[in-house]
Design a protein around this motif. Structure first.
Motif, PDB file in Angstrom:
ATOM      1  N   LEU A 166     -11.004   2.686  11.523  1.00 43.82           N
ATOM      2  CA  LEU A 166     -10.605   2.516  10.127  1.00 43.82           C
ATOM      3  C   LEU A 166     -11.789   2.059   9.296  1.00 43.82           C
ATOM      4  N   SER A 167     -11.934   2.624   8.123  1.00 42.33           N
ATOM      5  CA  SER A 167     -12.990   2.202   7.203  1.00 42.33           C
ATOM      6  C   SER A 167     -12.574   1.008   6.364  1.00 42.33           C
ATOM      7  N   THR A 168     -11.286   0.683   6.375  1.00 45.61           N
ATOM      8  CA  THR A 168     -10.740  -0.429   5.592  1.00 45.61           C
ATOM      9  C   THR A 168      -9.925  -1.328   6.514  1.00 45.61           C
ATOM     10  N   PRO A 169     -10.073  -2.639   6.421  1.00 47.04           N
ATOM     11  CA  PRO A 169      -9.256  -3.534   7.248  1.00 47.04           C
ATOM     12  C   PRO A 169      -7.769  -3.309   6.999  1.00 47.04           C
ATOM     13  N   ILE A 170      -6.973  -3.557   8.015  1.00 49.90           N
ATOM     14  CA  ILE A 170      -5.534  -3.307   7.904  1.00 49.90           C
ATOM     15  C   ILE A 170      -4.902  -4.231   6.875  1.00 49.90           C
ATOM     16  N   GLU A 171      -5.468  -5.419   6.663  1.00 50.09           N
ATOM     17  CA  GLU A 171      -4.934  -6.322   5.646  1.00 50.09           C
ATOM     18  C   GLU A 171      -5.106  -5.740   4.247  1.00 50.09           C
ATOM     19  N   ASP A 172      -6.266  -5.081   3.992  1.00 46.43           N
ATOM     20  CA  ASP A 172      -6.477  -4.455   2.681  1.00 46.43           C
ATOM     21  C   ASP A 172      -5.510  -3.295   2.466  1.00 46.43           C
ATOM     22  N   ILE A 173      -5.235  -2.547   3.529  1.00 49.15           N
ATOM     23  CA  ILE A 173      -4.252  -1.461   3.408  1.00 49.15           C
ATOM     24  C   ILE A 173      -2.877  -2.036   3.098  1.00 49.15           C
ATOM     25  N   TYR A 174      -2.542  -3.156   3.722  1.00 47.46           N
ATOM     26  CA  TYR A 174      -1.252  -3.801   3.457  1.00 47.46           C
ATOM     27  C   TYR A 174      -1.159  -4.274   2.005  1.00 47.46           C
ATOM     28  N   ARG A 175      -2.222  -4.840   1.488  1.00 48.43           N
ATOM     29  CA  ARG A 175      -2.207  -5.304   0.097  1.00 48.43           C
ATOM     30  C   ARG A 175      -2.026  -4.144  -0.872  1.00 48.43           C
ATOM     31  N   GLY A 176      -2.703  -3.036  -0.593  1.00 47.95           N
ATOM     32  CA  GLY A 176      -2.529  -1.881  -1.475  1.00 47.95           C
ATOM     33  C   GLY A 176      -1.123  -1.327  -1.433  1.00 47.95           C
ATOM     34  N   LEU A 177      -0.516  -1.293  -0.251  1.00 50.11           N
ATOM     35  CA  LEU A 177       0.864  -0.819  -0.146  1.00 50.11           C
ATOM     36  C   LEU A 177       1.842  -1.796  -0.776  1.00 50.11           C
ATOM     37  N   ALA A 178       1.534  -3.102  -0.656  1.00 51.43           N
ATOM     38  CA  ALA A 178       2.434  -4.101  -1.237  1.00 51.43           C
ATOM     39  C   ALA A 178       2.491  -3.981  -2.749  1.00 51.43           C
ATOM     40  N   ARG A 179       1.386  -3.628  -3.372  1.00 48.25           N
ATOM     41  CA  ARG A 179       1.392  -3.456  -4.827  1.00 48.25           C
ATOM     42  C   ARG A 179       2.331  -2.318  -5.244  1.00 48.25           C
ATOM     43  N   VAL A 180       2.391  -1.289  -4.382  1.00 50.84           N
ATOM     44  CA  VAL A 180       3.241  -0.144  -4.711  1.00 50.84           C
ATOM     45  C   VAL A 180       4.702  -0.439  -4.406  1.00 50.84           C
ATOM     46  N   VAL A 181       4.963  -1.035  -3.236  1.00 49.38           N
ATOM     47  CA  VAL A 181       6.344  -1.262  -2.803  1.00 49.38           C
ATOM     48  C   VAL A 181       6.960  -2.455  -3.521  1.00 49.38           C
ATOM     49  N   ASP A 182       6.215  -3.578  -3.584  1.00 47.90           N
ATOM     50  CA  ASP A 182       6.760  -4.813  -4.152  1.00 47.90           C
ATOM     51  C   ASP A 182       6.494  -4.948  -5.630  1.00 47.90           C
ATOM     52  N   GLY A 183       5.636  -4.091  -6.187  1.00 46.66           N
ATOM     53  CA  GLY A 183       5.324  -4.202  -7.599  1.00 46.66           C
ATOM     54  C   GLY A 183       4.370  -5.319  -7.915  1.00 46.66           C
ATOM     55  N   THR A 184       3.505  -5.696  -6.947  1.00 46.15           N
ATOM     56  CA  THR A 184       2.516  -6.736  -7.195  1.00 46.15           C
ATOM     57  C   THR A 184       1.488  -6.231  -8.193  1.00 46.15           C
ATOM     58  N   PRO A 185       1.189  -6.966  -9.268  1.00 46.94           N
ATOM     59  CA  PRO A 185       0.225  -6.477 -10.264  1.00 46.94           C
ATOM     60  C   PRO A 185      -1.152  -6.274  -9.650  1.00 46.94           C
ATOM     61  N   GLU A 186      -1.835  -5.182 -10.074  1.00 45.70           N
ATOM     62  CA  GLU A 186      -3.156  -4.869  -9.550  1.00 45.70           C
ATOM     63  C   GLU A 186      -4.200  -5.872  -9.996  1.00 45.70           C
TER      64      GLU A 186
END
Length: 518
Positions: A166-186
């Motif tokens: 992976l070129s990106t840590p799994i935590e960063d992928i989780y944060r990006g998905l959380a913004r989409v699913v949970d509506g966390t502001p960018e």
């Protein structure tokens, strides 16, 4: 400022179009030359492939047109044609300098008649290599999975590098998905962002809709079991651990291999075996079996998918020894034998300025120059290759250790050409010898002085270094200083930094990285 007209005399070096064409053909590789000949056959109706199965009068006339045998392109036309001298008189031998074909011959670019072909089909057949991400997506489409998990899987696959990690840590992928699913502001600061804990999740009314990091880890574990095993891992250690988990539990030294991969991978790369045995509390025999087990793994699983196409080398020159002498021959199969079509050539009429006759005349002259350029290329290549073989007979008889120092200037003096011409001839041209297939530039190398006043080629020094490393003790590999001392005993004075440079060019690791367990 007053304007005025002035006349000045000066000298300037210019090249005729036929000379430019000869130089361009001279520096083409075998594959490029084949493509150039094919384009000439398609664009010029005067050129045709010389078929070996021709018989009768056709075979006798075509034999004179064979590129291998003719000394002049004009001999390709049938000798029975008595008007040959008439139409040749009106064809100039040379074009004015600094001109192009279209400036003199307007029909030279229109030789490709007929409808244009659509090459998209052929391109699709050639460019059919599947990438790692495409291979993973194909398996994902065949795997039953919820829409939410599929979205997570696609995000992880998008972050996969060609190596499989992976070129990106799994935590960063989780944060990006959380913004989409949970509506966390960018605009939220990632450094201050934390995964929701169980207490916060319990108090949240929409707990079942929030994305949890364990979901991302679960999808990642499923993707790591896709082919190739270990892809979508964050680190090399994790990738190897996934592959080790696929072995049977009763595999000898499996636990030791897992401990080394998870905790002592750096020491393994540095060949620090004593420290590994001390920390893992294992014996040398167990360490050997664990290392053999680790060597069966694939550190970059992505390289198994979408590997580059294999390129094959076609030698331009064959060298063989017959009756005690080295013979040099051109490869007859590197390019098709072409000739001038005698039927079309006979249609050229004298003192006829019609459009059709001008078209035939222009293409005939272009074909003659093209054949002359090909013949000049073959003669130059054969002359240079013969000179190289004459100077490097020791290499052909005894191998790289007998290579003599050779530079472009030496060959240029013997064949009477400029060094730039020799450089063009030896670039991307290959010679088939009893020692193997080598590029012509391989036979050129610098030299170092020896104690007896002689010279030793750098290629020979590399061969000696490779031989010394192959015969060294795996537990005590030779250092660069030791190799320098051994060469000095043979009368070759080379600095240690030069040895390091030659060793790296051979792809040989440093002594501490070459250490092995016997």
């Amino acid at each position: 400022m007053k304007q005025s007209l002035q006349l000045k005399l000066g000298q300037q070096l210019t090249m005729t179009p036929q000379l430019q064409q000869a130089i361009r053909l001279l520096q083409l590789s075998t594959l490029d030359l084949q493509q150039e000949i094919q384009e000439a056959l398609e664009s010029n109706p005067m050129l045709e492939v010389s078929e070996s199965e021709d018989s009768g009068d056709d075979s006798s006339s075509s034999s004179d047109a064979d590129l291998k045998l003719e000394s002049s392109a004009t001999e390709t036309i049938s000798e029975s044609n008595k008007e040959e001298a008439d139409w040749q008189e009106n064809i100039p031998e040379d074009l004015p300098v600094d001109t192009h074909w279209d400036d003199i011959y307007q029909g030279s670019g229109s030789g490709n008649v007929g409808p244009e072909r659509d090459d998209s089909y052929f391109d699709s057949q050639i460019d059919n290599t599947e990438t790692l991400q495409e291979h993973l997506l194909w398996q994902l489409n065949l795997t039953p999975m919820s829409d939410r998990d599929r979205m997570i899987a696609m995000a992880i696959i998008d972050a996969v590098e060609p190596s499989g990690l992976l070129s990106t840590p799994i935590e960063d992928i989780y944060r990006g998905l959380a913004r989409v699913v949970d509506g966390t502001p960018e605009e939220a600061d990632d450094s201050e962002w934390e995964a929701p804990n169980e207490v916060d999740a319990a108090t949240d009314e929409d707990d079942h809709d929030r994305l949890d990091i364990d979901e991302v880890f679960a999808v990642q574990h499923r993707l790591q079991l896709f082919d190739p095993i270990g892809a979508c891992s964050e680190s090399l250690s994790q990738c190897l651990m996934v592959q080790l988990n696929q072995f049977a539990k009763d595999t000898p030294c499996l636990d030791a291999a897992k401990m080394i991969v998870s905790e002592h991978l750096l020491q393994l790369g540095n060949r620090d075996y004593k420290q590994i045995m001390r920390r893992c509390r294992i014996k040398e025999n167990e360490l050997k079996q664990a290392i053999l087990l680790i060597q069966q793994l694939t550190p970059h699983p992505g390289e198994l998918i979408g590997s580059s196409e294999t390129s094959y080398i076609v030698p331009d020159v064959f060298v063989s020894k017959k009756s005690g002498r080295w013979l040099v021959e051109l490869n007859p199969d590197i390019a098709p034998k072409i000739r001038i079509n005698s039927n079309y050539a006979n249609l050229v009429k004298r003192a006829d300025s019609s459009e059709d006759n001008t078209f035939l005349r222009d293409n005939l002259q272009e074909a003659r120059w093209f054949l002359k350029s090909l013949q000049s290329r073959n003669e130059t290549l054969l002359k240079v290759a013969s000179c190289i073989v004459d100077k490097q007979q020791g290499f052909l008889d005894f191998g790289p250790e007998a290579m003599k120092p050779l530079v472009l200037h030496d060959i240029a003096e013997d064949v009477g050409m400029h060094e730039s011409t020799i450089s063009r001839v030896t670039t991307q041209k290959y010679m088939h010898t009893p020692q193997g297939i080598f590029e012509l530039k391989y036979f050129f190398s610098s030299h170092v002085s020896t104690d007896n006043g002689g010279e030793c080629s750098s290629t020979a020094i590399r061969a000696i270094i490779k031989k010394l490393v192959a015969a060294e003790d795996p537990q005590k590999p030779l250092s660069d200083s030791k190799i320098t001392s051994l060469l000095s005993d043979q009368g070759i004075q080379v600095a240690r930094r030069t040895i390091a440079k030659y060793r790296e060019s051979l792809g040989i690791a440093a002594s501490n990285e070459r250490k092995r367990l016997v």
